[in-house]
Scaffold this motif. Structure first.
Motif, PDB file in Angstrom:
ATOM      1  N   VAL A 217      41.535  34.042  50.193  1.00  0.00           N
ATOM      2  CA  VAL A 217      40.751  35.159  49.656  1.00  0.00           C
ATOM      3  C   VAL A 217      40.835  35.176  48.124  1.00  0.00           C
ATOM      4  O   VAL A 217      39.821  35.313  47.427  1.00  0.00           O
ATOM      5  N   PHE A 218      42.033  34.994  47.617  1.00  0.00           N
ATOM      6  CA  PHE A 218      42.250  35.018  46.177  1.00  0.00           C
ATOM      7  C   PHE A 218      41.444  33.922  45.472  1.00  0.00           C
ATOM      8  O   PHE A 218      40.718  34.177  44.506  1.00  0.00           O
ATOM      9  N   TYR A 219      41.546  32.711  45.971  1.00  0.00           N
ATOM     10  CA  TYR A 219      40.862  31.594  45.303  1.00  0.00           C
ATOM     11  C   TYR A 219      39.348  31.609  45.532  1.00  0.00           C
ATOM     12  O   TYR A 219      38.591  31.137  44.674  1.00  0.00           O
ATOM     13  N   ILE A 220      38.897  32.142  46.626  1.00  0.00           N
ATOM     14  CA  ILE A 220      37.442  32.297  46.835  1.00  0.00           C
ATOM     15  C   ILE A 220      36.885  33.285  45.803  1.00  0.00           C
ATOM     16  O   ILE A 220      35.829  33.034  45.205  1.00  0.00           O
ATOM     17  N   LEU A 221      37.596  34.395  45.607  1.00  0.00           N
ATOM     18  CA  LEU A 221      37.150  35.358  44.599  1.00  0.00           C
ATOM     19  C   LEU A 221      37.110  34.721  43.208  1.00  0.00           C
ATOM     20  O   LEU A 221      36.148  34.893  42.462  1.00  0.00           O
ATOM     21  N   LEU A 222      38.154  33.968  42.884  1.00  0.00           N
ATOM     22  CA  LEU A 222      38.184  33.297  41.578  1.00  0.00           C
ATOM     23  C   LEU A 222      37.094  32.237  41.461  1.00  0.00           C
ATOM     24  O   LEU A 222      36.488  32.087  40.397  1.00  0.00           O
ATOM     25  N   PHE A 223      36.856  31.524  42.527  1.00  0.00           N
ATOM     26  CA  PHE A 223      35.815  30.494  42.510  1.00  0.00           C
ATOM     27  C   PHE A 223      34.447  31.117  42.223  1.00  0.00           C
ATOM     28  O   PHE A 223      33.713  30.652  41.338  1.00  0.00           O
ATOM     29  N   PHE A 224      34.114  32.172  42.946  1.00  0.00           N
ATOM     30  CA  PHE A 224      32.807  32.795  42.738  1.00  0.00           C
ATOM     31  C   PHE A 224      32.725  33.513  41.386  1.00  0.00           C
ATOM     32  O   PHE A 224      31.664  33.546  40.768  1.00  0.00           O
TER      33      PHE A 224
ATOM     34  N   SER B 290      28.241  40.702  34.976  1.00  0.00           N
ATOM     35  CA  SER B 290      28.661  41.850  35.789  1.00  0.00           C
ATOM     36  C   SER B 290      29.298  41.378  37.094  1.00  0.00           C
ATOM     37  O   SER B 290      30.358  41.871  37.496  1.00  0.00           O
ATOM     38  N   VAL B 291      28.659  40.423  37.728  1.00  0.00           N
ATOM     39  CA  VAL B 291      29.205  39.883  38.982  1.00  0.00           C
ATOM     40  C   VAL B 291      30.529  39.194  38.723  1.00  0.00           C
ATOM     41  O   VAL B 291      31.512  39.391  39.459  1.00  0.00           O
ATOM     42  N   SER B 292      30.582  38.387  37.699  1.00  0.00           N
ATOM     43  CA  SER B 292      31.804  37.659  37.370  1.00  0.00           C
ATOM     44  C   SER B 292      32.952  38.612  37.057  1.00  0.00           C
ATOM     45  O   SER B 292      34.076  38.430  37.541  1.00  0.00           O
ATOM     46  N   LEU B 293      32.688  39.616  36.262  1.00  0.00           N
ATOM     47  CA  LEU B 293      33.729  40.579  35.901  1.00  0.00           C
ATOM     48  C   LEU B 293      34.207  41.339  37.132  1.00  0.00           C
ATOM     49  O   LEU B 293      35.417  41.528  37.325  1.00  0.00           O
ATOM     50  N   PHE B 294      33.288  41.759  37.972  1.00  0.00           N
ATOM     51  CA  PHE B 294      33.648  42.475  39.199  1.00  0.00           C
ATOM     52  C   PHE B 294      34.544  41.610  40.086  1.00  0.00           C
ATOM     53  O   PHE B 294      35.597  42.061  40.543  1.00  0.00           O
ATOM     54  N   LEU B 295      34.147  40.366  40.306  1.00  0.00           N
ATOM     55  CA  LEU B 295      34.944  39.479  41.164  1.00  0.00           C
ATOM     56  C   LEU B 295      36.299  39.155  40.532  1.00  0.00           C
ATOM     57  O   LEU B 295      37.316  39.089  41.237  1.00  0.00           O
ATOM     58  N   ALA B 296      36.322  38.959  39.234  1.00  0.00           N
ATOM     59  CA  ALA B 296      37.588  38.671  38.550  1.00  0.00           C
ATOM     60  C   ALA B 296      38.533  39.867  38.631  1.00  0.00           C
ATOM     61  O   ALA B 296      39.747  39.691  38.839  1.00  0.00           O
ATOM     62  N   LEU B 297      38.007  41.055  38.489  1.00  0.00           N
ATOM     63  CA  LEU B 297      38.854  42.247  38.604  1.00  0.00           C
ATOM     64  C   LEU B 297      39.359  42.439  40.030  1.00  0.00           C
ATOM     65  O   LEU B 297      40.527  42.799  40.237  1.00  0.00           O
ATOM     66  N   ILE B 298      38.511  42.206  41.012  1.00  0.00           N
ATOM     67  CA  ILE B 298      38.942  42.299  42.411  1.00  0.00           C
ATOM     68  C   ILE B 298      40.040  41.266  42.672  1.00  0.00           C
ATOM     69  O   ILE B 298      41.056  41.565  43.312  1.00  0.00           O
ATOM     70  N   ALA B 299      39.853  40.052  42.174  1.00  0.00           N
ATOM     71  CA  ALA B 299      40.871  39.007  42.352  1.00  0.00           C
ATOM     72  C   ALA B 299      42.184  39.419  41.684  1.00  0.00           C
ATOM     73  O   ALA B 299      43.269  39.193  42.239  1.00  0.00           O
ATOM     74  N   THR B 300      42.094  40.039  40.518  1.00  0.00           N
ATOM     75  CA  THR B 300      43.297  40.492  39.818  1.00  0.00           C
ATOM     76  C   THR B 300      43.991  41.603  40.603  1.00  0.00           C
ATOM     77  O   THR B 300      45.224  41.601  40.737  1.00  0.00           O
ATOM     78  N   ILE B 301      43.224  42.520  41.140  1.00  0.00           N
ATOM     79  CA  ILE B 301      43.796  43.604  41.950  1.00  0.00           C
ATOM     80  C   ILE B 301      44.448  43.032  43.206  1.00  0.00           C
ATOM     81  O   ILE B 301      45.568  43.413  43.560  1.00  0.00           O
ATOM     82  N   VAL B 302      43.756  42.101  43.860  1.00  0.00           N
ATOM     83  CA  VAL B 302      44.322  41.447  45.050  1.00  0.00           C
ATOM     84  C   VAL B 302      45.620  40.738  44.679  1.00  0.00           C
ATOM     85  O   VAL B 302      46.619  40.816  45.402  1.00  0.00           O
ATOM     86  N   LEU B 303      45.615  40.059  43.563  1.00  0.00           N
ATOM     87  CA  LEU B 303      46.810  39.348  43.103  1.00  0.00           C
ATOM     88  C   LEU B 303      47.971  40.320  42.875  1.00  0.00           C
ATOM     89  O   LEU B 303      49.103  40.059  43.313  1.00  0.00           O
ATOM     90  N   LYS B 304      47.709  41.431  42.227  1.00  0.00           N
ATOM     91  CA  LYS B 304      48.758  42.413  41.947  1.00  0.00           C
ATOM     92  C   LYS B 304      49.272  43.045  43.235  1.00  0.00           C
ATOM     93  O   LYS B 304      50.479  43.277  43.378  1.00  0.00           O
TER      94      LYS B 304
END
Length: 174
Positions: free
Chosen positions: A59-66, A155-169
């Motif tokens: 999940v983490f790397y899919i979010l980062l990939f997209f 916008s999409v990139s920032l949203f996905l990057a923030l979700i990935a960061t939240i998931v990571l934390k």
């Protein structure tokens, strides 16, 4: 030839020149956001995820990939907006004056010299404003479209990057 038309096309030409400057000024914020997202993604990519489950890593790397793919789309459209198009400008004052002098010398022997010179000179100006203004309007429409795509992809990139960061934390806390 109507002087009103000449004034209208001159205003339209000047509007497109000003519009280009406004579009270029709007590029500062997307540039800063691109740099910020690159920084966020590089920080998150370097995080140690060895303690996470396979599903969490997936999940983490899919979010980062997209997020990365979307960021590269943003960079592509940003590049298209920022460079690659060359506008057309009115001739310099010297060129315009030389043309006017040529008209005066060409029609010097005619009785209606002043009317002919004025008519052909206004026609020259009208055609120049029309041609260059139309060309620049098409360029500016393209720039605006590319800026729109840049902002959407960011916008999409920032949203996905923030979700990935939240998931990571969240995963790091468990």
């Amino acid at each position: 030839m109507n002087d009103e038309n000449l004034k209208l096309y001159e205003k339209m030409y000047l509007f497109e020149i000003e519009r280009r400057e406004k579009i270029n000024a709007r590029l500062n914020l997307p540039m800063a956001v691109i740099v910020a997202i690159f920084g966020l993604l590089s920080y998150v990519f370097n995080f140690n995820t060895h303690s996470f489950t396979t599903c969490e890593n997936f999940v983490f790397y899919i979010l980062l990939f997209f997020a990365s793919i979307s960021l590269f789309f943003a960079c592509y459209h940003f590049k298209n907006c920022w460079s690659g198009l060359v506008d057309q400008y009115m001739p310099t004052a010297k060129v315009i004056e030389d043309y006017y002098q040529t008209l005066e010398s060409t029609y010097a022997e005619f009785d209606e010299r002043e009317d002919l010179v004025k008519s052909y000179f206004n026609k020259f100006l009208l055609e120049s404003y029309t041609e260059y203004g139309s060309f620049n309007a098409k360029n500016n429409d393209y720039r605006s479209e590319q800026l729109y795509f840049t902002v959407r992809a960011l916008s999409v990139s920032l949203f996905l990057a923030l979700i990935a960061t939240i998931v990571l934390k969240i995963m790091a806390l468990t």
